[in-house]
Design a protein around this motif. Structure first.
Motif, PDB file in Angstrom:
ATOM      1  N   ASN A  24      -3.564  11.166 -12.436  1.00 21.57           N
ATOM      2  CA  ASN A  24      -2.991   9.775 -12.399  1.00 21.57           C
ATOM      3  C   ASN A  24      -1.731   9.746 -12.696  1.00 21.57           C
ATOM      4  O   ASN A  24      -1.008  10.347 -13.634  1.00 21.57           O
ATOM      5  CB  ASN A  24      -3.601   9.023 -13.737  1.00 21.57           C
ATOM      6  N   TYR A  43      -1.655   4.643 -10.211  1.00 21.58           N
ATOM      7  CA  TYR A  43      -2.249   5.335  -9.090  1.00 21.58           C
ATOM      8  C   TYR A  43      -2.901   6.489  -9.298  1.00 21.58           C
ATOM      9  O   TYR A  43      -2.462   7.383 -10.058  1.00 21.58           O
ATOM     10  CB  TYR A  43      -1.550   5.396  -7.582  1.00 21.58           C
ATOM     11  N   PHE A  49       4.006   3.053  -7.949  1.00 22.61           N
ATOM     12  CA  PHE A  49       2.973   4.090  -7.846  1.00 22.61           C
ATOM     13  C   PHE A  49       2.240   3.928  -9.415  1.00 22.61           C
ATOM     14  O   PHE A  49       1.262   4.995  -9.615  1.00 22.61           O
ATOM     15  CB  PHE A  49       3.348   5.597  -7.644  1.00 22.61           C
ATOM     16  N   GLN A  74       0.823  -1.236  -0.188  1.00 27.23           N
ATOM     17  CA  GLN A  74      -0.035  -0.189  -0.019  1.00 27.23           C
ATOM     18  C   GLN A  74       0.751   1.253   0.173  1.00 27.23           C
ATOM     19  O   GLN A  74       1.916   1.145   0.913  1.00 27.23           O
ATOM     20  CB  GLN A  74      -0.689  -0.011   1.183  1.00 27.23           C
ATOM     21  N   TYR A 118     -10.897   6.175  -1.854  1.00 32.68           N
ATOM     22  CA  TYR A 118      -9.242   6.240  -1.602  1.00 32.68           C
ATOM     23  C   TYR A 118      -8.738   5.749  -0.130  1.00 32.68           C
ATOM     24  O   TYR A 118      -9.657   5.851   0.710  1.00 32.68           O
ATOM     25  CB  TYR A 118      -8.815   7.746  -1.354  1.00 32.68           C
ATOM     26  N   ALA A 134      -4.304   8.642  -2.032  1.00 28.21           N
ATOM     27  CA  ALA A 134      -3.910   7.606  -3.175  1.00 28.21           C
ATOM     28  C   ALA A 134      -4.697   6.443  -3.195  1.00 28.21           C
ATOM     29  O   ALA A 134      -5.407   5.879  -2.235  1.00 28.21           O
ATOM     30  CB  ALA A 134      -2.507   7.340  -2.911  1.00 28.21           C
ATOM     31  N   GLU A 135      -4.956   6.054  -4.429  1.00 33.15           N
ATOM     32  CA  GLU A 135      -5.805   4.719  -4.691  1.00 33.15           C
ATOM     33  C   GLU A 135      -5.411   4.075  -5.913  1.00 33.15           C
ATOM     34  O   GLU A 135      -5.069   5.021  -6.984  1.00 33.15           O
ATOM     35  CB  GLU A 135      -7.247   4.867  -4.378  1.00 33.15           C
ATOM     36  N   LEU A 136      -5.357   2.906  -5.995  1.00 36.62           N
ATOM     37  CA  LEU A 136      -5.281   2.152  -7.390  1.00 36.62           C
ATOM     38  C   LEU A 136      -6.420   2.458  -8.296  1.00 36.62           C
ATOM     39  O   LEU A 136      -7.377   2.329  -7.874  1.00 36.62           O
ATOM     40  CB  LEU A 136      -4.914   0.662  -7.316  1.00 36.62           C
TER      41      LEU A 136
END
Length: 125
Positions: free
Chosen positions: A52, A32, A29, A1, A112, A98-100
């Protein structure tokens, strides 16, 4: 993560500028979504902008478009939020998230999973 840490907040006069930084670490990253949110006293968390990490595409809340600019520096693993012509109503704690990818709604903070501790921005009139 991914872990994120914000910095760069402070006290600024109305009309001034600040650049916030979000340093990311923990893994690659690639792909992400890196977002900026804020929370003013007594208000809900508010989406501001997202980028992005891989392709650099950006998306902004309409009310900050043209005043705030989100960018990234891949070499430094850092995302920035340049804030210009600041107003007293911009006073808030600013958060990086942050999030994939993919996200269905960039403005939904619940999508997120990684958040920083926040950095205070105070704009005096």
């Amino acid at each position: 993560q991914v872990q994120v840490v914000e910095s760069g907040g402070g006290l600024v006069q109305a009309g001034g500028s600040l650049r916030l930084s979000c340093a990311a670490s923990g893994r690659t990253f690639s792909n992400y979504a890196m977002g900026w949110f804020r929370r003013a006293p007594g208000k809900e968390r508010e989406f501001l902008a997202v980028i992005n990490w891989s392709n650099g595409k950006t998306f902004y809340k309409n009310s900050v478009k043209g005043r705030f600019i989100i960018s990234r520096d891949n070499a430094k693993n850092t995302v920035y939020l340049q804030m210009n012509n600041l107003k007293p109503e911009d006073t808030a704690v600013y958060y990086c998230a942050a999030e994939l990818e993919p996200l269905s709604d960039y403005s939904d903070h619940e999508q997120y999973s990684s958040w920083g501790q926040g950095t205070q921005v105070t704009v005096s009139s």
